[in-house]
Design a protein around this motif. Structure first.
Motif, mmCIF file in Angstrom:
data_model
loop_
_atom_site.group_PDB
_atom_site.id
_atom_site.type_symbol
_atom_site.label_atom_id
_atom_site.label_comp_id
_atom_site.label_asym_id
_atom_site.label_seq_id
_atom_site.Cartn_x
_atom_site.Cartn_y
_atom_site.Cartn_z
ATOM 1 N N ALA A 1 -21.195 -17.293 33.866
ATOM 2 C CA ALA A 1 -19.940 -16.921 33.210
ATOM 3 C C ALA A 1 -19.365 -18.076 32.404
ATOM 4 N N TRP A 2 -18.471 -17.720 31.450
ATOM 5 C CA TRP A 2 -17.701 -18.706 30.702
ATOM 6 C C TRP A 2 -16.666 -19.297 31.657
ATOM 7 N N THR A 3 -16.564 -20.617 31.737
ATOM 8 C CA THR A 3 -15.636 -21.252 32.670
ATOM 9 C C THR A 3 -14.609 -22.088 31.896
ATOM 10 N N HIS B 1 -15.427 -27.841 26.674
ATOM 11 C CA HIS B 1 -16.561 -28.266 25.841
ATOM 12 C C HIS B 1 -16.445 -27.688 24.444
ATOM 13 N N PHE B 2 -16.060 -26.408 24.380
ATOM 14 C CA PHE B 2 -15.965 -25.777 23.054
ATOM 15 C C PHE B 2 -14.851 -26.424 22.225
ATOM 16 N N ILE B 3 -13.743 -26.769 22.883
ATOM 17 C CA ILE B 3 -12.663 -27.468 22.167
ATOM 18 C C ILE B 3 -13.182 -28.831 21.665
ATOM 19 N N ILE C 1 -8.561 -11.319 19.711
ATOM 20 C CA ILE C 1 -9.359 -11.127 20.922
ATOM 21 C C ILE C 1 -10.213 -12.373 21.137
ATOM 22 N N CYS C 2 -10.005 -13.040 22.273
ATOM 23 C CA CYS C 2 -10.708 -14.303 22.584
ATOM 24 C C CYS C 2 -10.339 -15.370 21.551
ATOM 25 N N CYS C 3 -9.073 -15.748 21.589
ATOM 26 C CA CYS C 3 -8.482 -16.620 20.561
ATOM 27 C C CYS C 3 -8.953 -18.060 20.640
ATOM 28 N N GLY C 4 -9.567 -18.461 21.760
ATOM 29 C CA GLY C 4 -9.969 -19.855 21.864
ATOM 30 C C GLY C 4 -8.771 -20.776 21.756
ATOM 31 N N GLU C 5 -8.988 -21.954 21.176
ATOM 32 C CA GLU C 5 -7.923 -22.967 21.141
ATOM 33 C C GLU C 5 -6.832 -22.653 20.120
ATOM 34 N N LEU D 1 -5.182 -13.060 23.079
ATOM 35 C CA LEU D 1 -5.875 -12.654 24.304
ATOM 36 C C LEU D 1 -7.079 -13.550 24.526
ATOM 37 N N ASP D 2 -7.321 -13.922 25.772
ATOM 38 C CA ASP D 2 -8.515 -14.713 26.085
ATOM 39 C C ASP D 2 -8.716 -14.675 27.602
ATOM 40 N N GLY D 3 -9.927 -15.009 28.034
ATOM 41 C CA GLY D 3 -10.208 -15.086 29.466
ATOM 42 C C GLY D 3 -9.952 -16.457 30.053
ATOM 43 N N SER D 4 -9.505 -17.400 29.213
ATOM 44 C CA SER D 4 -9.338 -18.782 29.668
ATOM 45 C C SER D 4 -7.897 -19.246 29.495
ATOM 46 N N LYS D 5 -7.326 -19.764 30.574
ATOM 47 C CA LYS D 5 -5.938 -20.252 30.500
ATOM 48 C C LYS D 5 -5.849 -21.494 29.605
ATOM 49 N N THR D 6 -6.882 -22.323 29.667
ATOM 50 C CA THR D 6 -6.919 -23.510 28.801
ATOM 51 C C THR D 6 -6.754 -23.082 27.338
ATOM 52 N N MET D 7 -7.505 -22.051 26.964
ATOM 53 C CA MET D 7 -7.486 -21.585 25.573
ATOM 54 C C MET D 7 -6.126 -20.950 25.232
ATOM 55 N N LEU D 8 -5.609 -20.118 26.129
ATOM 56 C CA LEU D 8 -4.329 -19.451 25.836
ATOM 57 C C LEU D 8 -3.206 -20.477 25.700
ATOM 58 N N LEU E 1 -4.148 -13.101 29.694
ATOM 59 C CA LEU E 1 -5.517 -13.255 30.179
ATOM 60 C C LEU E 1 -6.176 -11.886 30.207
ATOM 61 N N MET E 2 -7.417 -11.823 29.815
ATOM 62 C CA MET E 2 -8.166 -10.560 29.877
ATOM 63 C C MET E 2 -9.649 -10.858 29.980
ATOM 64 N N ASP E 3 -10.408 -9.828 30.319
ATOM 65 C CA ASP E 3 -11.866 -9.901 30.234
ATOM 66 C C ASP E 3 -12.269 -8.961 29.109
ATOM 67 N N ILE E 4 -12.966 -9.481 28.113
ATOM 68 C CA ILE E 4 -13.294 -8.661 26.938
ATOM 69 C C ILE E 4 -14.071 -7.407 27.321
ATOM 70 N N ALA E 5 -14.820 -7.467 28.435
ATOM 71 C CA ALA E 5 -15.645 -6.321 28.820
ATOM 72 C C ALA E 5 -14.826 -5.202 29.456
ATOM 73 N N SER F 1 -11.349 -11.255 15.784
ATOM 74 C CA SER F 1 -12.049 -11.920 16.889
ATOM 75 C C SER F 1 -13.131 -12.811 16.315
ATOM 76 N N SER F 2 -13.210 -14.024 16.827
ATOM 77 C CA SER F 2 -14.176 -14.987 16.305
ATOM 78 C C SER F 2 -15.061 -15.528 17.437
ATOM 79 N N LEU F 3 -16.346 -15.364 17.269
ATOM 80 C CA LEU F 3 -17.355 -15.968 18.161
ATOM 81 C C LEU F 3 -17.211 -15.516 19.613
ATOM 82 N N ALA F 4 -16.938 -14.255 19.826
ATOM 83 C CA ALA F 4 -16.732 -13.767 21.193
ATOM 84 C C ALA F 4 -17.333 -12.387 21.463
HETATM 85 C C1 LIG Z 1 -17.123 -19.512 21.512
HETATM 86 S S1 LIG Z 1 -15.437 -19.463 22.018
HETATM 87 C C2 LIG Z 1 -14.639 -18.969 20.510
HETATM 88 C C3 LIG Z 1 -13.192 -19.346 20.499
HETATM 89 C C4 LIG Z 1 -12.433 -19.032 19.196
HETATM 90 N N1 LIG Z 1 -12.308 -17.600 18.994
HETATM 91 C C5 LIG Z 1 -13.101 -19.701 18.029
HETATM 92 O O1 LIG Z 1 -13.694 -19.022 17.193
HETATM 93 O O2 LIG Z 1 -13.020 -20.934 17.942
HETATM 94 C C6 LIG Z 1 -15.406 -18.002 23.000
HETATM 95 C C7 LIG Z 1 -14.048 -17.629 23.535
HETATM 96 O O3 LIG Z 1 -14.177 -16.420 24.261
HETATM 97 C C8 LIG Z 1 -13.539 -16.572 25.534
HETATM 98 N N2 LIG Z 1 -14.327 -15.757 26.459
HETATM 99 C C9 LIG Z 1 -15.600 -15.911 26.844
HETATM 100 N N3 LIG Z 1 -15.992 -14.916 27.652
HETATM 101 C C10 LIG Z 1 -14.897 -14.105 27.793
HETATM 102 C C11 LIG Z 1 -14.652 -12.903 28.509
HETATM 103 N N4 LIG Z 1 -15.613 -12.303 29.215
HETATM 104 N N5 LIG Z 1 -13.429 -12.335 28.406
HETATM 105 C C12 LIG Z 1 -12.456 -12.928 27.680
HETATM 106 N N6 LIG Z 1 -12.627 -14.066 26.992
HETATM 107 C C13 LIG Z 1 -13.837 -14.645 27.049
HETATM 108 C C14 LIG Z 1 -13.587 -18.036 25.855
HETATM 109 O O4 LIG Z 1 -12.567 -18.435 26.724
HETATM 110 C C15 LIG Z 1 -13.437 -18.645 24.467
HETATM 111 O O5 LIG Z 1 -12.091 -18.825 24.113
#
Ligand SMILES: C[S@@+](CC[C@H](N)C(=O)[O-])C[C@H]1O[C@@H](n2cnc3c(N)ncnc32)[C@H](O)[C@@H]1O
Length: 245
Positions: free
Chosen positions: A9-11, A17-19, A52-56, A75-82, A100-104, A120-123
Motif C-alpha cells: 500500500a501507499w504509506t 518520498h514523493f514530496i 482526487i488524490c491531491c498530493g502535496e 481528497l487524498d488517502g494521506s494526511k501528510t498530503m492533505l 481522507l478517502m480511499d480512491i477505490a 486528478s494527477s498521477l493517482a
Molecule cells: C503519485 S502521488 C501524486 C500526487 C499529486 N496528485 C501529484 O500529481 O503530484 C499519488 C497520490 O495518491 C495518493 N494515494 C495513493 N493511493 C491512494 C488510495 N488508495 N486512496 C487515496 N489516495 C491515494 C497518495 O497519498 C498521493 O498523494
C-alpha cells in the motif's frame, strides 16, 4: 486512512518520498500543471472543484490561483498530503475543505452541489480497469452541465516498442531535471536503482495498474462525457478530459 499494514500500500513514508523526489521524477511537471489548469472551463463564483488524490497540493494551488472564487475540495488517502495541500490553499485564500478517502471506495463520490471540475494527477492508476470505468461513471454523474473530468496519469503501453520508448523518455527527462536542479546525475541513478520508472518493470508493484489511454478515453465516453480528448503526453504520462454536455 493510509494503509500501513499492507506491504504494497501507499504509506505516509511514500508520501514523503514523493514530496522529496517529485521535482525530479514527474516529467515536465510545470507543463502538466499548466495543461490541467488550462482545460478547466471558466468557473463561476462558488463553482465546486474537486481534486482526487491531491498530493502535496501543487496542482490545487495553481487551480486556486486561477479560480480564487471557487470552492475547492481536496481528497487524498494521506494526511501528510492533505495537510500540505491545505496550507497551500490557505495561502491563496480560496475557500476549501479536505477529506481522507480511499480512491477505490465509492462512499466519497457524492457531493452536495454539482461539481464544475474533477481533476486528478498521477493517482487513477491505483485503480484497475473496471475501477477506472466505474470512477468515470460516478464522477460524470456528479458534474454540473459543462463541467469536466480532467485526468493526468501514467498510461499503459500496448506494445513492447512503446514500453521501451516511454522507459527511455522518462529516464531522459529525469536526467535533464537532475542536471538542471543539481548539476549531476545522482538522482537519475536513484530513480533507476529504486525502481521508480514504471516502464522498466511494469509488473513490479501491484499498486500500479495503468490502463491504455484508448480504454480510458472510451470509458469516459461510455460514462456519457463528450469532447473526450487528449491534451498532452510525455514518457507515458497523459492528460485527457471529457465534458458533461
Ligand atoms: C503519485 S502521488 C501524486 C500526487 C499529486 N496528485 C501529484 O500529481 O503530484 C499519488 C497520490 O495518491 C495518493 N494515494 C495513493 N493511493 C491512494 C488510495 N488508495 N486512496 C487515496 N489516495 C491515494 C497518495 O497519498 C498521493 O498523494
Amino acid at each position: 486512512m493510509t494503509d500501513t499494514t499492507h506491504p504494497d500500500a501507499w504509506t505516509e513514508e511514500t508520501s514523503q518520498h514523493f514530496i522529496d523526489y517529485g521535482a525530479y521524477f514527474v516529467p515536465e511537471r510545470e507543463v502538466q500543471v499548466e495543461t490541467v489548469v488550462s482545460v478547466i472551463p471558466p468557473a463561476p463564483d462558488g463553482a465546486v472543484i474537486v481534486e482526487i488524490c491531491c498530493g502535496e497540493g501543487l496542482l490545487a494551488e495553481a487551480i486556486a490561483r486561477q479560480f480564487p472564487k471557487a470552492v475547492f475540495h481536496a481528497l487524498d488517502g494521506s494526511k501528510t498530503m492533505l495537510d500540505s495541500t491545505a496550507a497551500k490553499l490557505d495561502a491563496v485564500g480560496v475557500e476549501h475543505s479536505s477529506a481522507l478517502m480511499d480512491i477505490a471506495e465509492t462512499g466519497w463520490r457524492n457531493f452536495d452541489s454539482p461539481v464544475h471540475a474533477f481533476v486528478s494527477s498521477l493517482a487513477v492508476h491505483h485503480l484497475d480497469g473496471p475501477g477506472k470505468a466505474q470512477l468515470f461513471k460516478d464522477l460524470a454523474g456528479q458534474l454540473a452541465p459543462g463541467g469536466v473530468v480532467v485526468i493526468c496519469d501514467l498510461v499503459e503501453a500496448q506494445r513492447d516498442a512503446g514500453l521501451k520508448l516511454w522507459e527511455r523518455h522518462w529516464d531522459t527527462g529525469v536526467a535533464q531535471r537532475a542536471q538542471e536542479l543539481d548539476g549531476n546525475d545522482k538522482m537519475l541513478h536513484f530513480f533507476r536503482d529504486d525502481g521508480w520508472n514504471y516502464y522498466s518493470a511494469p509488473d513490479a508493484d501491484p499498486i500500479d495498474m495503468p490502463s491504455s489511454l484508448f480504454d480510458q478515453m472510451r470509458w469516459m465516453s461510455e460514462a456519457g462525457l463528450v469532447e473526450v480528448d487528449v491534451h498532452w503526453l510525455k514518457a507515458g504520462h497523459a492528460i485527457f478530459s471529457g465534458r458533461k454536455g
